[in-house]
Every structure is written in structure tokens, then in C-alpha cells.
Design a protein around this motif. Structure first.
Motif, PDB file in Angstrom:
ATOM      1  N   SER A 140       8.599  -2.582  -3.574  1.00 45.91           N
ATOM      2  CA  SER A 140       8.814  -4.023  -3.373  1.00 45.91           C
ATOM      3  C   SER A 140       9.955  -4.251  -2.390  1.00 45.91           C
ATOM      4  O   SER A 140       9.873  -5.103  -1.506  1.00 45.91           O
ATOM      5  CB  SER A 140       9.166  -4.715  -4.693  1.00 45.91           C
ATOM      6  N   LEU A 144       9.741  -6.416   0.952  1.00 42.93           N
ATOM      7  CA  LEU A 144      10.476  -7.673   1.040  1.00 42.93           C
ATOM      8  C   LEU A 144      11.576  -7.627   2.091  1.00 42.93           C
ATOM      9  O   LEU A 144      11.900  -8.657   2.691  1.00 42.93           O
ATOM     10  CB  LEU A 144      11.053  -8.032  -0.335  1.00 42.93           C
ATOM     11  N   HIS A 160       0.869  -2.758  -6.920  1.00 45.08           N
ATOM     12  CA  HIS A 160       2.266  -2.724  -6.469  1.00 45.08           C
ATOM     13  C   HIS A 160       2.598  -3.941  -5.609  1.00 45.08           C
ATOM     14  O   HIS A 160       3.708  -4.462  -5.658  1.00 45.08           O
ATOM     15  CB  HIS A 160       2.548  -1.435  -5.688  1.00 45.08           C
ATOM     16  N   THR A 164       5.262  -7.017  -6.309  1.00 45.02           N
ATOM     17  CA  THR A 164       6.184  -7.481  -5.271  1.00 45.02           C
ATOM     18  C   THR A 164       6.201  -9.007  -5.180  1.00 45.02           C
ATOM     19  O   THR A 164       7.252  -9.629  -5.020  1.00 45.02           O
ATOM     20  CB  THR A 164       5.782  -6.869  -3.907  1.00 45.02           C
ATOM     21  N   ASP A 251       6.555 -13.942  -0.064  1.00 42.49           N
ATOM     22  CA  ASP A 251       5.658 -13.118  -0.875  1.00 42.49           C
ATOM     23  C   ASP A 251       4.449 -12.649  -0.068  1.00 42.49           C
ATOM     24  O   ASP A 251       3.802 -13.408   0.632  1.00 42.49           O
ATOM     25  CB  ASP A 251       5.278 -13.747  -2.216  1.00 42.49           C
TER      26      ASP A 251
END
Ligand code: TRP
Ligand code: SF4
Length: 404
Positions: A140, A144, A160, A164, A251
């Protein structure tokens, strides 16, 4: 590069498993090589992720890294359009991972399906470690920190990316409002130029005062067109538009290829641990041999026994490699026992040989020039680091950690 969508970044990574096979090519790399022309792409070697399962023999990681990057380039990943780097050369990933670990509920990590699966599949290794539980959270952080919009991965990684998204939302919810958000947003509006700034202000007012949905959409479209503002400012302006705080971490969405689950020679998923792979560096005669000895529908003992392609892994290869005419020929010929299995395999062998040959030859040349490979990674890592630093500045500020 006017065709590149500057608002959407693509990020993907692979653990350094060494040389690649057709499963990687069709599951992920083909997606990368298409996306690199359309988006700003970051592709990296997840060497820290390799340590979560290979902490007891880290020495194989290095040669695996170079072997894998050679195959990326040989298969068409282009270092002059995509940024290629190694995770551990961008230590900011570790910092973001640590900060995210403070606010991620344990249950979210324990619930990720790969966690229990992998632990059970790798009985010979003790995977009840802190690092292994954190595997998806490190992933993540990888995503990100680049504020990636799209993450092209194989089917096994979708959970996964979902995690995230949840982590990003939780982070934005907890820390979304920078203390000087209002001023920063206003400064960002100015950076758009007079004309766009005034349209933005009008549309925002109309949305906030009357809930005018069309105005909101117009303003969002306007922001997407802006070339002169940073991603950080862009996120501020998206947040400001709706009256909320800044969306600090975007996101992401996962992107799958058509053949996200490439079958292996035995019909199970192609994987080194099943010993059912065709490698991108296999010689023509190895490819021939491997496909010739592939199992087929067991009902076809003699040439005169009809078969069913649905029960045959060769058919799955045809679906990837053959045109409609050849596929019809297989269906007909197999069911009526008018073709033999070797005959049926011939077009698959030809197609795989044609696909692998140029990759293999390029890989051989690249392998003789490791200096070039290393400088591609050195440059890419520097570039990635700049972006990662920018995000970490925003993250620290949002969390109130920018005291010096
Ligand atoms: N877990 C991924 C795999 O096993 C590798 C990976 C690590 C990754 N970090 C990532 C993939 C970030 C996409 C985005 O293949
Ligand atoms: Fe498989 Fe082709 Fe043989 Fe049918 S003819 S069993 S599809 S290899």
C-alpha cells in the motif's frame, strides 16, 4: 508526450524472482508495455517484499533483480518512457509504511486472503513474522507514495489493491485537513491562471451553494485539464471543490490483463514452483520439447479417440495464441478425431517460438551490458525518489510531523 495523461499515474511492482516466464509476460508485462505509452508509469523491483519470505537467504536477491530487469527491457518495457527503479533505493517507502502501520487495524491485514494461504503453502518456512503480516501494507505504501491511479497486476494481487484503497480512505479521513488548507488551496487556484481560476471559483460556488452537480463535474473536468499545477495542488483543489479537506493519498484501482491467469504446461497456473513454465529465455528446442510433452485430454489415447478441448491445457494456449480460424479447426478436429494432438500443438509451438525468440535474443545482448541496466535503475530511482519525497512532505505535514 502530449498523449500522456498527467493526472493519472500508473504504478506496479514485481518481487525479484529472477528470470521471467510467459505467465509474467501475459499476466503483467503486456499491460505495462501498453500503459507506458498512455500514462506516466513507475515500475519497480519489490526487493523488500522478497525479504519478507527470503529473510533467511537474502543473497539471491541481487542477481534476481538484474535478471528480472533485463527481461523487462527485453520484453519491451521502455526506460525512456517509464521510470524503472528498485524499492530499497527509495527509503521513503519504508517511512510511509511505518506511518501507515500506526493507523491500520490488525484485522485488515489478517483478513487479506494471501496471508493465510501463503503461510499454509510455505510450511517449510516460518512466516509468522511481523514483516510478513505487513507485506500488503508495504505494498500500500508503494502505491500511495506515488499517488497512483492505476495498478496493473495479476489476479492474485487485487485484494492488496483493495486494502490500499481502504488505507487511503482511512488516512484521508484522519488527517485530511492540513492546518493551512484554505490558504494553500487559494494559492493553488491562482496557479491555474486568471481565466481558469475564475471559472473554477464560479463553478465551486455554484456547487457549494446550490448543490449543482453539473457545475461540480465541469469543475472536475477543468482540473483534469490543468498542466501547470502539481499533483499535490491538484488534490487540494479537488478537495476544496467539495468543501472538504485535501485528498492527501489518492485511492488506486487495479487493472487486469485478459490473460491475468496464464495457464502452465500442466493446466495449473504457470509458476516456477509448479515446474510448469516456459521461460522468456528458453531456446527453440526447449520450447518444442516442453509443448510436445504437454498433457492433453486423457480420453485421446489413440488418434481415432475423439477428445474435448475443454479438458486440455493445449486449448488454453490456443485461446491466447491462435486466431478464430485456428481455434475452430482445433474444436472441430479434436472432437471428431480428425487431427492428432501433435498436429494440434504445432501452431502453438510456432506462436510461442515466434514470441519468445526476439525477447530471448534481446535479453542475451542486454545481459552483456549490465552497466547500462544499472544506470537505468540508478536514474529511475532518483526520479522516483523525487516524487516520493514530495508525497512524504505532504504526509508529514498532514500528520503534524513537520517540526524541525
Ligand atoms: N506483491 C506484488 C507481487 O507479488 C509485488 C508488489 C509489491 C506490487 N508492491 C507492489 C505490485 C505495488 C503492485 C504495486 O507481484
Ligand atoms: Fe488437446 Fe488439441 Fe489434443 Fe484436443 S487435439 S486433446 S485440444 S491437444
Amino acid at each position: 508526450m502530449s498523449s500522456v495523461n498527467s493526472q493519472l499515474r500508473v504504478l506496479s511492482g514485481m518481487r525479484p524472482t529472477g528470470r521471467l516466464h510467459l505467465g509474467h509476460l501475459h499476466g503483467v508485462i503486456k499491460n505495462w508495455t501498453t500503459l507506458q505509452h498512455e500514462y506516466e508509469c513507475f515500475f519497480f523491483v519489490a526487493d523488500w517484499h522478497a525479504l519478507t519470505t527470503h529473510y533467511d537467504d537474502p543473497l539471491i536477491i541481487e542477481s534476481n533483480i538484474w535478471d528480472m530487469v533485463i527481461d523487462w527491457l527485453a520484453a519491451g518495457v521502455n526506460p525512456s518512457t517509464a521510470t524503472l527503479f528498485v524499492q530499497s533505493r527509495v527509503p521513503e517507502h519504508a517511512e510511509l509504511h511505518l506511518l501507515l502501520s500506526m493507523m491500520t487495524p490488525l484485522g485488515w491485514l489478517e483478513r487479506v486472503p494471501s496471508y493465510k494461504d501463503m503461510q499454509e503453502n510455505m510450511q517449510d518456512k516460518d512466516l509468522s513474522t511481523y514483516g510478513f503480516l505487513g507485506y500488503p501494507l508495504l505494498q500500500s505504501a508503494d502505491i500511495l507514495i506515488y499517488r497512483a491511479g492505476y495498478v496493473p497486476v495479476g489476479a492474485d494481487q487485487v485484494a492488496h489493491v483493495e486494502l490500499t484503497r481502504e488505507v487511503a480512505r482511512r488516512f484521508n479521513h484522519l488527517y485530511g485537513r492540513e492546518p493551512d488548507f484554505e490558504e494553500n488551496a487559494k494559492a493553488a487556484i491562482k496557479k491555474m491562471g486568471k481565466k481558469s481560476a475564475s471559472i473554477y471559483n464560479k463553478l465551486r460556488k455554484s456547487y457549494l451553494e446550490t448543490g449543482d452537480q453539473v457545475a461540480l463535474e465541469k469543475a472536475q473536468a477543468l482540473l483534469k485539464e490543468q498542466q501547470n499545477i502539481s499533483l499535490g495542488d491538484s488534490e487540494r483543489l479537488f478537495g476544496y471543490l467539495e468543501g472538504g479537506g485535501k485528498m492527501i493519498l489518492a485511492d488506486p484501482q487495479s487493472l487486469l490483463t485478459k490473460a491475468a491467469k496464464m495457464p502452465g504446461l500442466d493446466g495449473r497456473k504457470m509458476s516456477k514452483s509448479y515446474d510448469n513454465i516456459i521461460s522468456l529465455r528458453d531456446e527453440d528446442d526447449e520450447i518444442n520439447q516442453k509443448i510436445k510433452t504437454m498433457p492433453t485430454d486423457p480420453a485421446r489415447v489413440r488418434l481415432s479417440d475423439p477428445g474435448d478441448p475443454e479438458k486440455c491445457p493445449v486449448w488454453e494456449f490456443h485461446q491466447i495464441y491462435s486466431d478464430a480460424k485456428t481455434c475452430a479447426w482445433v474444436q472441430e478436429g479434436c472432437r471428431s478425431a480428425s487431427i492428432g494432438c501433435l498436429e494440434c500443438k504445432k501452431p502453438v509451438i510456432d506462436a510461442v517460438v515466434d514470441e519468445v525468440e526476439p525477447i530471448r535474443e534481446r535479453a542475451k545482448q542486454l545481459a552483456e551490458n549490465t552497466g547500462m541496466i544499472k544506470s537505468v535503475i540508478a536514474e529511475g530511482s532518483e526520479k522516483a525518489r523525487e516524487v516520493a519525497r514530495e508525497t512524504m512532505t505532504d504526509v508529514r505535514q498532514a500528520m503534524g510531523l513537520n517540526y524541525r
